[in-house]
Design an enzyme around this catalytic site. Structure first.
Site, mmCIF file in Angstrom:
data_model
loop_
_atom_site.group_PDB
_atom_site.id
_atom_site.type_symbol
_atom_site.label_atom_id
_atom_site.label_comp_id
_atom_site.label_asym_id
_atom_site.label_seq_id
_atom_site.Cartn_x
_atom_site.Cartn_y
_atom_site.Cartn_z
ATOM 1 N N SER A 1 -14.564 -14.966 11.602
ATOM 2 C CA SER A 1 -14.984 -13.567 11.457
ATOM 3 C C SER A 1 -16.217 -13.265 12.304
ATOM 4 O O SER A 1 -17.014 -14.152 12.619
ATOM 5 C CB SER A 1 -15.310 -13.262 9.993
HETATM 6 N N1 SAH Z 1 -13.480 -17.271 6.551
HETATM 7 C C1 SAH Z 1 -12.953 -17.698 7.819
HETATM 8 C C2 SAH Z 1 -12.144 -16.588 8.482
HETATM 9 C C3 SAH Z 1 -10.785 -17.038 8.564
HETATM 10 S S1 SAH Z 1 -9.532 -15.934 9.096
HETATM 11 C C4 SAH Z 1 -14.034 -18.242 8.731
HETATM 12 O O1 SAH Z 1 -15.210 -18.143 8.368
HETATM 13 O O2 SAH Z 1 -13.710 -18.785 9.796
HETATM 14 C C5 SAH Z 1 -8.533 -15.893 7.635
HETATM 15 C C6 SAH Z 1 -8.028 -17.218 7.135
HETATM 16 O O3 SAH Z 1 -7.284 -16.937 5.951
HETATM 17 C C7 SAH Z 1 -7.056 -17.936 8.078
HETATM 18 O O4 SAH Z 1 -7.487 -19.246 8.297
HETATM 19 C C8 SAH Z 1 -5.738 -17.905 7.334
HETATM 20 O O5 SAH Z 1 -4.923 -19.045 7.536
HETATM 21 C C9 SAH Z 1 -6.193 -17.831 5.888
HETATM 22 N N2 SAH Z 1 -5.217 -17.298 4.938
HETATM 23 C C10 SAH Z 1 -4.337 -16.276 5.102
HETATM 24 N N3 SAH Z 1 -3.610 -16.113 3.981
HETATM 25 C C11 SAH Z 1 -4.031 -17.054 3.088
HETATM 26 C C12 SAH Z 1 -3.664 -17.408 1.762
HETATM 27 N N4 SAH Z 1 -2.682 -16.769 1.100
HETATM 28 N N5 SAH Z 1 -4.311 -18.428 1.166
HETATM 29 C C13 SAH Z 1 -5.305 -19.112 1.808
HETATM 30 N N6 SAH Z 1 -5.689 -18.829 3.056
HETATM 31 C C14 SAH Z 1 -5.069 -17.815 3.697
#
Ligand code: SAH
Length: 227
Positions: free
Chosen positions: A75
């Protein structure tokens, strides 16, 4: 209080990853309305360049989302700051916090640096393995599991704070249910990559107050798990 994190030589950074580059990011975040010094300090302390591919490291302290593989992104720092700050607003003092969507592990590391007890869930096994190595090498105490985060982490509930870092058409009831009285949930809600960042606070009687913090664009919250 910022938790001491272990900084190996590569965490110090040079040039575009130096302390000066990080300080410029902090000033930019201030300029865009981030006021909580604890949050700004955590962002100053956690080396974001270690949460992305080396080829992109020179862009680590730009205020932008960056690709982390598997079609996912780390993010934008402003969004991380805003979501983290929202956990502490109105004098809330969270202790146990759940994150859905570990991704690179950066948001979880920021929460860990703030001295919170952090639980994080990721559906893509490969991303989680890399994130866990980062938590270990920084000496951060973050508990994680490979699962579909839409079910939350019922065995560890309730949580004082829940951050959802992937967008869904609506709030997920199972997650709201795992919020402690007085707790805060922050989640992007909306369709087609354009979402409202919602903050929901459950008061001590279980009543819910909701407001919109910003317009955001997160990757989608998907069902099921993959290796
Ligand atoms: N918080 C992260 C941002 C990640 S982007 C950071 O600091 O880098 C969003 C993430 O959510 C992705 O890695 C994606 O695989 C995950 N995601 C999407 N749907 C999900 C679900 N149902 N359960 C767990 N993770 C999920």
């Amino acid at each position: 209080m910022i938790q001491r994190i272990r900084l190996q030589p590569e965490a110090i950074g040079v040039g575009m990853t130096s302390q000066r580059a990080r300080d410029r990011l902090i000033e930019r975040l201030r300029g865009h309305g981030i006021v909580d010094e604890r949050v700004l300090n955590a962002i100053r302390t956690v080396p974001r360049h270690l949460f992305i591919d080396e080829a992109l490291a020179t862009r680590a302290y730009e205020d932008t989302a960056l690709p982390i593989g598997h079609g996912q992104t780390i993010s934008q720092p402003w969004v991380v700051a805003r979501m983290t700050e929202a956990l502490f607003a109105d004098g809330v003092q969270p202790r146990r916090v759940l994150e859905i969507g570990t991704g690179s592990g950066y948001q979880a590391a920021i929460l860990g640096a703030l001295g919170l007890e952090v639980f994080t869930v990721e559906r893509i096994g490969e991303l989680l393995r890399v994130a866990r190595k980062r938590f270990r090498s920084l000496g951060l105490n973050v508990r994680s599991k490979h699962d579909d985060g839409r079910i939350g982490w019922p065995e560890e509930a309730p949580f004082d704070g829940i951050l959802v870092t992937a967008g869904a058409p609506a709030l997920v009831d199972a997650l709201t249910a795992q919020l402690a009285p007085g707790g805060v949930l922050v989640a992007p809600v909306g369709m087609g990559g354009a979402q409202s960042l919602l903050r929901l606070r459950k008061d001590s009687d279980g009543n819910v107050v909701q407001d919109v913090l910003a317009n955001v664009a997160f990757v989608p919250l998907l069902s099921g798990m993959i290796d």
